[in-house]
Design an enzyme around this catalytic site. Sequence first.
Site, PDB file in Angstrom:
ATOM      1  N   MET A 152       0.849  -1.194   0.000  1.00  0.00           N
ATOM      2  CA  MET A 152       0.000   0.000   0.000  1.00  0.00           C
ATOM      3  C   MET A 152       0.887   1.248   0.000  1.00  0.00           C
ATOM      4  O   MET A 152       0.449   2.332   0.384  1.00  0.00           O
ATOM      5  CB  MET A 152      -0.944  -0.013   1.207  1.00  0.00           C
ATOM      6  N   GLY A 153       2.135   1.091  -0.425  1.00  0.00           N
ATOM      7  CA  GLY A 153       3.026   2.240  -0.556  1.00  0.00           C
ATOM      8  C   GLY A 153       3.596   2.689   0.770  1.00  0.00           C
ATOM      9  O   GLY A 153       3.602   1.960   1.747  1.00  0.00           O
TER      10      GLY A 153
ATOM     11  N   LEU B 189       6.774   3.185   1.279  1.00  0.00           N
ATOM     12  CA  LEU B 189       7.702   2.050   1.362  1.00  0.00           C
ATOM     13  C   LEU B 189       8.796   2.270   2.409  1.00  0.00           C
ATOM     14  O   LEU B 189       9.284   3.385   2.600  1.00  0.00           O
ATOM     15  CB  LEU B 189       8.333   1.815  -0.011  1.00  0.00           C
ATOM     16  N   HIS B 190       9.148   1.186   3.079  1.00  0.00           N
ATOM     17  CA  HIS B 190      10.183   1.228   4.116  1.00  0.00           C
ATOM     18  C   HIS B 190      11.063  -0.012   3.977  1.00  0.00           C
ATOM     19  O   HIS B 190      10.900  -0.800   3.032  1.00  0.00           O
ATOM     20  CB  HIS B 190       9.531   1.313   5.499  1.00  0.00           C
TER      21      HIS B 190
ATOM     22  N   HIS C  32       9.567  -3.400   3.136  1.00  0.00           N
ATOM     23  CA  HIS C  32       9.194  -3.573   1.729  1.00  0.00           C
ATOM     24  C   HIS C  32      10.436  -3.874   0.889  1.00  0.00           C
ATOM     25  O   HIS C  32      10.407  -4.713  -0.015  1.00  0.00           O
ATOM     26  CB  HIS C  32       8.518  -2.313   1.184  1.00  0.00           C
TER      27      HIS C  32
ATOM     28  N   GLN D 141     -10.320  -2.354   2.393  1.00  0.00           N
ATOM     29  CA  GLN D 141      -9.854  -3.057   3.588  1.00  0.00           C
ATOM     30  C   GLN D 141      -9.812  -2.160   4.832  1.00  0.00           C
ATOM     31  O   GLN D 141      -9.306  -2.560   5.871  1.00  0.00           O
ATOM     32  CB  GLN D 141      -8.507  -3.729   3.344  1.00  0.00           C
TER      33      GLN D 141
ATOM     34  N   GLU E  15       5.576 -11.763   7.030  1.00  0.00           N
ATOM     35  CA  GLU E  15       5.056 -12.536   8.173  1.00  0.00           C
ATOM     36  C   GLU E  15       4.533 -11.638   9.286  1.00  0.00           C
ATOM     37  O   GLU E  15       3.872 -12.117  10.193  1.00  0.00           O
ATOM     38  CB  GLU E  15       6.158 -13.454   8.730  1.00  0.00           C
ATOM     39  N   LYS E  16       4.836 -10.340   9.236  1.00  0.00           N
ATOM     40  CA  LYS E  16       4.262  -9.452  10.267  1.00  0.00           C
ATOM     41  C   LYS E  16       2.737  -9.538  10.220  1.00  0.00           C
ATOM     42  O   LYS E  16       2.073  -9.548  11.238  1.00  0.00           O
ATOM     43  CB  LYS E  16       4.714  -8.001  10.079  1.00  0.00           C
TER      44      LYS E  16
ATOM     45  N   ARG F 279       2.655   2.451   9.560  1.00  0.00           N
ATOM     46  CA  ARG F 279       1.908   3.187  10.598  1.00  0.00           C
ATOM     47  C   ARG F 279       2.814   3.696  11.724  1.00  0.00           C
ATOM     48  O   ARG F 279       2.361   4.504  12.540  1.00  0.00           O
ATOM     49  CB  ARG F 279       0.799   2.305  11.175  1.00  0.00           C
TER      50      ARG F 279
HETATM   51  O1  PAF Z   1      -0.172  -5.832   3.456  1.00  0.00           O
HETATM   52  C1  PAF Z   1      -0.562  -4.871   2.747  1.00  0.00           C
HETATM   53  O2  PAF Z   1       0.145  -3.880   2.531  1.00  0.00           O
HETATM   54  C2  PAF Z   1      -1.947  -4.932   2.136  1.00  0.00           C
HETATM   55  O3  PAF Z   1      -2.859  -5.556   2.990  1.00  0.00           O
HETATM   56  C3  PAF Z   1      -1.961  -5.590   0.742  1.00  0.00           C
HETATM   57  C4  PAF Z   1      -1.536  -7.035   0.807  1.00  0.00           C
HETATM   58  C5  PAF Z   1      -1.051  -4.825  -0.199  1.00  0.00           C
HETATM   59  C6  PAF Z   1      -3.385  -5.546   0.162  1.00  0.00           C
HETATM   60  O4  PAF Z   1      -3.854  -4.248   0.053  1.00  0.00           O
END
Ligand code: PAF
Length: 295
Positions: free
Chosen positions: A44-45, A47-48, A51, A75, A162-163, A201
């Site tokens: 979901m961007g 990025l850290h 990722h 979600q 896995e988090k 977050r």
């Molecule tokens: O883990 C996430 O960042 C999100 O839940 C995902 C898998 C990209 C789906 O939106």
Amino acid sequence: MSGEKARKSAADTQVQIFETVADLRACVAKWRAAGLTVAVVPTMGFLHRAHIAMIEAAQARCDRVVVTIFVNPKQFGENEDFDTYPRDLSGDLAKLEEARTDAAFTPLAREMYPPGFATSVLVADLTDGLCGASRPGHFDGVSTVVTKLLLQCQADDAMFGEKDFQQLQVVRRLVRDLDIPVRIVPVPTVRESDGLAISSRNVKLSPKQRAVAPTLYGELCRAAERIAGGASIGEVEAEGRAALLNAGFDKVDYFEAREAATLTPMVGLDAPARMFAAAFLGEARLIDNVPIGDG
Ligand code: PAF
């Protein structure tokens, strides 16, 4: 190219950016026609390092890597943080460039959910407890978007951290149940030096909350050790919840031992199990999990 890695030259490092499914598919089809393998890293961007660890794991397995960036409205619950979820597309693209990622898929909401969109993917049972109980509808949104992303990218491998262990299990199940031709690859949780699991977050934490946050991992490890040593599961769970509140957490959604495969409450040490927790510091909801014994 029969298994041989087709490494990119220095002149070929520009991330290709796609906003439509058609353009992404055309690119993946070209790679496939050249005999290259493809991995996808759904995000979901914002990025850290965690990722980047997923991108590196993907690069170690496949010739080409696509990172998807989409903050999926489906979600997030009504009172959740969709509007304030951190976003930084240009920063993300710079990080993807630095990580020598091949492609970014950055669809707009109308590409993912065109008018009249009416389909939802629901994985039963696995989504009943833990985050499923405290975030109703969350996993339907995750399952729906992940199903779409996997079908859109048509990758060989898909990386999941896995988090978000419950998410990982839900994705494994939907891939199996719906016969989606992709391998789900788990990537270990990446932590700060004090143990805090890295998450987008975490930027929401004030310095005072940031100092409290690693207690989540500390209490999970302590609980896992005690249960592995034979302590009562119910007592350990209650103590863990109290310890988090004492440490300064504002609310504990759950602090529970669960079987790793089914996510049902842990009853004994026979099956692999993990300790799971979700707790709030202000408006930041932190989640984490650790194996109990060999997990
Ligand atoms: O883990 C996430 O960042 C999100 O839940 C995902 C898998 C990209 C789906 O939106």
